[in-house]
Design a protein around this motif. Structure first.
Motif, short mmCIF file in Angstrom:
data_model
loop_
_atom_site.label_atom_id
_atom_site.label_comp_id
_atom_site.label_asym_id
_atom_site.label_seq_id
_atom_site.Cartn_x
_atom_site.Cartn_y
_atom_site.Cartn_z
N PHE A 87 0.83 -1.21 0.00
CA PHE A 87 0.00 0.00 0.00
C PHE A 87 0.87 1.26 0.00
O PHE A 87 1.80 1.39 0.80
CB PHE A 87 -0.92 0.00 1.23
CG PHE A 87 -1.89 1.15 1.25
CD1 PHE A 87 -2.88 1.27 0.29
CD2 PHE A 87 -1.79 2.15 2.23
CE1 PHE A 87 -3.77 2.33 0.31
CE2 PHE A 87 -2.68 3.21 2.25
CZ PHE A 87 -3.67 3.30 1.29
N ILE A 88 0.57 2.19 -0.90
CA ILE A 88 1.28 3.47 -0.97
C ILE A 88 0.32 4.56 -0.49
O ILE A 88 -0.58 4.98 -1.23
CB ILE A 88 1.76 3.79 -2.42
CG1 ILE A 88 2.52 2.61 -3.02
CG2 ILE A 88 2.60 5.07 -2.42
CD1 ILE A 88 3.80 2.25 -2.31
N HIS A 89 0.49 4.97 0.75
CA HIS A 89 -0.44 5.96 1.33
C HIS A 89 -0.21 7.33 0.67
O HIS A 89 0.93 7.72 0.43
CB HIS A 89 -0.22 6.07 2.84
CG HIS A 89 -1.40 6.65 3.57
ND1 HIS A 89 -1.69 8.00 3.50
CD2 HIS A 89 -2.35 6.09 4.35
CE1 HIS A 89 -2.78 8.23 4.22
NE2 HIS A 89 -3.20 7.09 4.74
N PRO A 90 -1.28 8.07 0.39
CA PRO A 90 -1.11 9.36 -0.29
C PRO A 90 -0.50 10.46 0.59
O PRO A 90 0.04 11.43 0.06
CB PRO A 90 -2.53 9.74 -0.72
CG PRO A 90 -3.43 8.97 0.18
CD PRO A 90 -2.70 7.70 0.53
N PHE A 91 -0.60 10.33 1.92
CA PHE A 91 -0.03 11.41 2.75
C PHE A 91 0.54 10.97 4.08
O PHE A 91 1.51 11.53 4.57
CB PHE A 91 -1.06 12.53 2.97
CG PHE A 91 -2.41 12.08 3.45
CD1 PHE A 91 -2.65 11.81 4.79
CD2 PHE A 91 -3.46 11.94 2.56
CE1 PHE A 91 -3.90 11.40 5.24
CE2 PHE A 91 -4.72 11.54 2.99
CZ PHE A 91 -4.95 11.27 4.34
N ASP A 92 0.01 9.94 4.71
CA ASP A 92 0.43 9.60 6.08
C ASP A 92 1.56 8.57 6.09
O ASP A 92 1.43 7.48 6.63
CB ASP A 92 -0.77 9.09 6.88
CG ASP A 92 -0.63 9.39 8.37
OD1 ASP A 92 0.00 10.41 8.69
OD2 ASP A 92 -1.15 8.62 9.19
N ASP A 93 2.68 8.95 5.47
CA ASP A 93 3.82 8.05 5.34
C ASP A 93 5.09 8.91 5.31
O ASP A 93 5.15 9.91 4.59
CB ASP A 93 3.69 7.25 4.04
CG ASP A 93 4.86 6.31 3.81
OD1 ASP A 93 5.93 6.80 3.40
OD2 ASP A 93 4.69 5.09 4.04
N GLU A 94 6.09 8.51 6.09
CA GLU A 94 7.29 9.35 6.23
C GLU A 94 8.04 9.55 4.92
O GLU A 94 8.54 10.64 4.63
CB GLU A 94 8.22 8.76 7.29
CG GLU A 94 7.70 8.99 8.70
CD GLU A 94 8.47 8.23 9.76
OE1 GLU A 94 9.35 7.43 9.39
OE2 GLU A 94 8.18 8.44 10.94
#
Length: 397
Positions: A140-147
């Motif tokens: 999963f590639i989160h659109p915003f909540d990922d460092e």
């Protein structure tokens, strides 16, 4: 943990993938300040989102790449993930809300992704993506909540300080908060004196509410023309970063966003989508303290559907006094229409449509109504035309 080193590393990784977008002067946006535009609407894929998506995918382990990637998006993250995955030889599936503009859906397919349309808004697409990830084993590639995604977006902050070292303030759109988290972290780490302000649509103030109340909050619904920032609930990580590094969050209305889109087209020859224009709207309508300062407005994306653009232009014209509709009550006799037309023409108005209809019950039997749509210069011009018609003896309803 998000670090400045990671943002610099992202900048190195992205060097040959993205373009360093221009910072252009826009003196007429707000004459009381020096406004500059960071033109991420001219970025590869038409949005800043490719920065975070590409950096995140570049850092995946081989086993994660083999599984393929899945993402959810209102459209711009989708295109960033699709491009990054295709460039790296990885399979990608994107869950998009069925309300996403057709142009964004088709562009996502062109970049090589499979598309799954989900009924509802971004948050509904997010839940569907999580479900499919569990079923199929995608990464999963989160659109915003990922460092790593935030680090990729933070490269804009590094560029801004290189392009305008003496900047006083930066205005950034907020949806889920990934963009402003990266930009604010980079800027505050290098120059804490620079103010960073966030902007949300009035119809989707999820981060504003969360920061004001000191806890994550989820909206029941969202409604705005700025589909790229129509997010019901911000991220946990982005909420923490915004609470710590962002100096203030304001909202703008759809009418103000429409006016900003129109202003960018006319004054700067730039196309921005709703989410991309909110920072300009905030400066245009003095939502943040910009007077006498050097201010950068981040124009985050330009992927607006042409049908929405035509509606936005109409709304923007109305909002700025460039278009006006009025109804005049007349006696139905020869020469009346000529008199109205002559008065409007003498005062510099341009009639673009006219509708004549007989009066209804309760009015003079010889009466009629004239509905006119005009092109005008501004609100003062509208008032001048109205007064001219009244002085000529016509009754405006």
């Amino acid at each position: 943990m998000l670090t400045l080193d990671r943002i610099y590393h992202a900048s190195f990784v992205l060097k040959n993938v993205i373009r360093q977008t221009d910072l252009i002067s826009a003196p007429n946006i707000n004459p009381e300040s020096k406004i500059y535009l960071k033109t991420e609407n001219l970025q590869v894929t038409g949005s800043f989102k490719v920065r975070g998506a590409y950096y995140k995918i570049s850092q995946l382990r081989e086993d994660e790449k083999t599984k393929g990637v899945i993402a959810c998006s209102a459209g711009n993250h989708a295109q960033g993930v699709a491009l990054a995955a295709t460039e790296n030889g990885i399979r990608s599936l994107i869950c998009l809300p069925d309300t996403a503009p057709i142009s964004k859906i088709e562009a996502t397919k062109r970049y090589g992704a499979d598309v799954c349309l989900v009924e509802g808004v971004y948050d509904d697409a997010y839940q569907k993506a999580l479900q499919l990830q569990e079923q199929e084993g995608y990464t999963f590639i989160h659109p915003f909540d990922d460092e790593n995604v935030i680090a990729g977006q933070g490269t804009i902050g590094l560029e801004l300080l290189e392009q305008l070292p003496d900047v006083d303030a930066v205005i950034v759109p907020i949806g889920g908060g990934g963009l402003i988290s990266g930009v604010a972290y980079a800027i505050k780490s290098l120059n804490p004196k620079v103010k960073v302000y966030g902007v949300q649509a009035c119809g989707a103030p999820s981060m504003l509410n969360s920061v004001e109340h000191g806890k994550l909050e989820c909206l029941n619904s969202v409604s705005t023309i700025a589909d790229g920032i129509a997010v019901k609930e911000p991220g946990k990580l982005t909420f923490e970063l915004c609470s710590k590094y962002v100096d203030g969050i304001v909202t703008v209305t759809d009418d103000e966003i429409s006016t900003a889109i129109l202003t960018l087209i006319e004054q700067q020859k730039l196309i921005a989508e709703g989410a991309g224009a909110v920072a300009v709207a905030a400066a245009l309508f003095n939502k943040v303290p910009v007077k006498g300062k050097k201010v950068v407005c981040l124009v985050s994306g330009g992927n607006i559907d042409v049908t929405i653009l035509s509606r936005v232009i109409k709304r923007g014209l109305l909002k700025s006094g460039r278009s006006y509709a009025l109804t005049i009550e007349l006696l139905d006799k020869p020469g009346q229409l000529k008199g109205v037309s002559q008065t409007i023409a003498d005062l510099g108005g341009n009639v673009i449509s006219i509708h004549h209809e007989r009066a209804s019950e309760g009015t003079d039997i010889n009466g009629c109504f004239l509905r006119i749509v005009l092109e005008t210069r501004n609100y003062a011009h509208i008032e001048q035309i109205r007064q001219g018609l009244i002085d000529a003896g016509f009754t405006i309803v």
